[in-house]
Structures are given as structure tokens and as C-alpha cells.
Design a protein around this motif. Structure first.
Motif, mmCIF file in Angstrom:
data_model
loop_
_atom_site.group_PDB
_atom_site.id
_atom_site.type_symbol
_atom_site.label_atom_id
_atom_site.label_comp_id
_atom_site.label_asym_id
_atom_site.label_seq_id
_atom_site.Cartn_x
_atom_site.Cartn_y
_atom_site.Cartn_z
ATOM 1 N N THR A 16 0.776 -1.115 -0.019
ATOM 2 C CA THR A 16 -0.140 -0.097 -0.063
ATOM 3 C C THR A 16 1.064 1.375 -0.030
ATOM 4 O O THR A 16 0.366 2.327 -0.219
ATOM 5 C CB THR A 16 -0.806 0.076 1.287
ATOM 6 N N ASP A 18 3.206 1.660 -2.065
ATOM 7 C CA ASP A 18 3.601 2.088 -3.405
ATOM 8 C C ASP A 18 2.487 2.837 -4.121
ATOM 9 O O ASP A 18 1.136 2.509 -3.999
ATOM 10 C CB ASP A 18 3.702 0.749 -4.136
ATOM 11 N N PRO A 19 2.908 4.326 -4.719
ATOM 12 C CA PRO A 19 1.722 5.066 -5.321
ATOM 13 C C PRO A 19 1.227 4.143 -6.540
ATOM 14 O O PRO A 19 -0.070 4.607 -6.999
ATOM 15 C CB PRO A 19 2.622 6.269 -5.284
ATOM 16 N N ASP A 20 1.988 3.374 -7.247
ATOM 17 C CA ASP A 20 1.513 2.706 -8.137
ATOM 18 C C ASP A 20 0.629 1.622 -7.951
ATOM 19 O O ASP A 20 0.094 0.867 -9.033
ATOM 20 C CB ASP A 20 2.726 2.524 -9.243
ATOM 21 N N ASN A 21 0.225 1.253 -6.778
ATOM 22 C CA ASN A 21 -0.364 0.093 -6.454
ATOM 23 C C ASN A 21 -1.964 -0.021 -6.907
ATOM 24 O O ASN A 21 -2.492 1.156 -6.551
ATOM 25 C CB ASN A 21 -0.312 -0.076 -4.817
ATOM 26 N N PRO A 22 -2.305 -0.891 -7.501
ATOM 27 C CA PRO A 22 -3.681 -0.741 -8.072
ATOM 28 C C PRO A 22 -4.674 -1.523 -7.091
ATOM 29 O O PRO A 22 -6.022 -1.455 -7.498
ATOM 30 C CB PRO A 22 -3.726 -1.455 -9.440
#
Length: 60
Positions: A16, A18-22
Motif C-alpha cells: 500500500t 507504493d503509489p502505483d499499487n492498483p
């Protein structure tokens, strides 16, 4: 292989960050076969022990 629930919660927390976590918290908990309420209880206990926890500082 993830052996303990705490290790799964740590993995979810790291993902969570990671700003790129979808993925949502619910999706990550489902994928790891843990409850969302358990994750939030674990996270709360970490924040109580380590006040800076959750501020993008790793304390593991």
C-alpha cells in the motif's frame, strides 16, 4: 511462502505504500486470506507502538 498472519499484514502494508499499487486493502486481504478488520487492528497496534508508523518510514 508467507507463514504468519503478521508477515501477510506487513506485506499488505508495504504494497500500500507504493503509489502505483492498483489494489485496494480489501483485495490485498482477500488475496492473502486475512480479514480486513484484522489488518486494521494490526496496523493500529503498530501505530500505538511506533507513533511514526504509517508515515512512510519503515520500522521493520
Amino acid at each position: 511462502m508467507m507463514d504468519t498472519v503478521a508477515m501477510k499484514f506487513e506485506l499488505i502494508y508495504e504494497i500500500t505504500l507504493d503509489p502505483d499499487n492498483p489494489y485496494t486493502i480489501q483485495q490485498l486481504c482477500t488475496l492473502n486470506h486475512v480479514s480486513r478488520s484484522g489488518y486494521y487492528n494490526w496496523l493500529l497496534s503498530k501505530k500505538e507502538k511506533f507513533p511514526i508508523y504509517g508515515q512512510n518510514v519503515f520500522v521493520f
